[in-house]
Scaffold this motif. Structure first.
Motif, short mmCIF file in Angstrom:
data_model
loop_
_atom_site.label_atom_id
_atom_site.label_comp_id
_atom_site.label_asym_id
_atom_site.label_seq_id
_atom_site.Cartn_x
_atom_site.Cartn_y
_atom_site.Cartn_z
N MET A 23 13.27 2.09 11.55
CA MET A 23 13.48 3.11 10.51
C MET A 23 14.64 4.03 10.85
SD MET A 23 11.47 2.77 7.96
CE MET A 23 11.04 4.27 7.11
N PRO A 24 15.46 4.34 9.86
CA PRO A 24 16.51 5.34 10.07
C PRO A 24 15.87 6.70 10.35
CG PRO A 24 16.79 4.21 7.96
CD PRO A 24 15.48 3.80 8.52
N GLU A 25 16.54 7.52 11.13
CA GLU A 25 16.00 8.84 11.45
C GLU A 25 16.10 9.81 10.28
OE1 GLU A 25 17.60 10.35 15.14
OE2 GLU A 25 17.09 8.49 16.19
N ASP A 26 17.00 9.55 9.36
CA ASP A 26 17.16 10.42 8.19
C ASP A 26 15.87 10.38 7.36
OD1 ASP A 26 17.76 10.89 5.25
OD2 ASP A 26 19.69 11.45 6.13
N LYS A 27 15.24 11.54 7.22
CA LYS A 27 13.92 11.61 6.55
C LYS A 27 13.98 11.19 5.09
CE LYS A 27 12.12 15.09 9.65
NZ LYS A 27 11.82 16.46 9.90
N ILE A 32 12.47 7.03 1.09
CA ILE A 32 12.78 6.05 0.05
C ILE A 32 12.25 4.68 0.45
CG2 ILE A 32 14.65 4.79 -1.09
CD1 ILE A 32 16.26 7.44 -0.99
N ILE A 33 12.52 4.29 1.69
CA ILE A 33 12.07 2.98 2.16
C ILE A 33 10.55 2.88 2.04
CG2 ILE A 33 11.81 1.49 4.19
CD1 ILE A 33 14.63 2.50 5.04
N LEU A 34 9.84 3.86 2.55
CA LEU A 34 8.37 3.82 2.49
C LEU A 34 7.84 3.84 1.07
CD1 LEU A 34 7.03 5.97 5.46
CD2 LEU A 34 6.78 3.52 5.07
N SER A 35 8.48 4.58 0.18
CA SER A 35 8.00 4.64 -1.20
C SER A 35 8.22 3.33 -1.94
CB SER A 35 8.66 5.80 -1.95
OG SER A 35 10.03 5.53 -2.19
N GLU A 36 9.23 2.57 -1.54
CA GLU A 36 9.55 1.31 -2.21
C GLU A 36 8.77 0.12 -1.67
OE1 GLU A 36 11.77 0.44 -4.75
OE2 GLU A 36 11.98 2.55 -5.17
N LEU A 56 5.59 11.69 7.86
CA LEU A 56 5.88 10.79 6.74
C LEU A 56 4.94 9.59 6.76
CD1 LEU A 56 7.89 10.36 4.38
CD2 LEU A 56 9.29 9.06 5.98
N PHE A 57 4.65 9.09 7.95
CA PHE A 57 3.77 7.93 8.10
C PHE A 57 2.29 8.30 8.09
CE2 PHE A 57 7.65 5.96 9.72
CZ PHE A 57 7.56 4.70 9.17
N ALA A 141 18.75 1.63 1.50
CA ALA A 141 17.31 1.81 1.79
C ALA A 141 16.47 1.18 0.69
CB ALA A 141 17.00 3.30 1.91
N ARG A 142 16.80 1.48 -0.54
CA ARG A 142 16.03 0.94 -1.67
C ARG A 142 16.24 -0.58 -1.78
NH1 ARG A 142 16.11 5.20 -5.65
NH2 ARG A 142 14.07 5.71 -4.83
N MET A 143 17.47 -1.02 -1.53
CA MET A 143 17.76 -2.44 -1.59
C MET A 143 16.93 -3.21 -0.56
SD MET A 143 21.52 -4.05 -1.09
CE MET A 143 21.78 -5.77 -0.75
N MET A 144 16.88 -2.71 0.67
CA MET A 144 16.14 -3.38 1.72
C MET A 144 14.65 -3.40 1.41
SD MET A 144 16.21 -5.14 4.40
CE MET A 144 17.90 -5.02 4.86
N ALA A 145 14.12 -2.30 0.95
CA ALA A 145 12.70 -2.22 0.65
C ALA A 145 12.32 -3.22 -0.44
CB ALA A 145 12.32 -0.81 0.23
#
Length: 154
Positions: A23-27, A32-36, A56-57, A141-145
């Motif tokens: 995971m990137p450190e940028d919150k 975004i990644i987790l929401s997707e 976040l987790f 982030a969204r693309m990867m998710a």
């Protein structure tokens, strides 16, 4: 005009196989990644995340190994623990959205995963062996998710 084959994203990210996700450190990006990500995919992902992302987790059932800025260098106890967890998890794929951190590129390589994905990361070969170019219409982030959702295109 020469025809090229359509790129097919590795099935390993869509087939619910074991994946290590750095995971990137940028919150905001991590959020975004987790929401997707579909909730059912969280069962097959081992996240490697900075301790600042713990809150976040906290509302997910994700498997997470946390690290801090101190003690997370090659040969240190925390790093050795992460290395052991990544190896024993035995992922089929690693996802590394960046930014560049040599110790995590090393972990991706020694994970044993045949598919190690990043963005614009050709210079990180052999650590990462699939280099994607992010689309202008969607964040990396969204693309990867979205690749974790079977059949859905980014």
């Amino acid at each position: 005009m020469k025809k090229t084959k359509a790129f097919s994203f590795p099935e390993c990210l869509q087939s619910q196989e074991k994946v290590v996700f750095f995971m990137p450190e940028d919150k905001e990006i991590a959020k975004i990644i987790l929401s997707e990500l579909p909730e059912e995919s969280l069962k097959k992902i081992l996240f490697i995340a900075h301790g600042d992302l713990e809150i976040l987790f906290s509302t997910t059932k994700a498997q997470v190994s946390y690290y801090t800025d101190e003690g997370c260098r090659y040969g240190e106890t925390l790093f050795d623990k992460l290395e052991y967890q990544v190896k024993t998890y035995a992922p089929v794929a690693c996802v590394y959205p960046g930014p560049y951190k040599p110790q995590f590129l090393y972990l991706a390589l020694i994970s044993g995963a045949a598919c190690r994905v990043g963005f614009d990361c050709a210079k990180e070969f052999p650590f990462l062996n699939v280099s994607l170019h992010p689309l202008k219409t969607i964040s990396p982030a969204r693309m990867m998710a979205r690749y974790f959702i079977k059949g859905k295109k980014g």
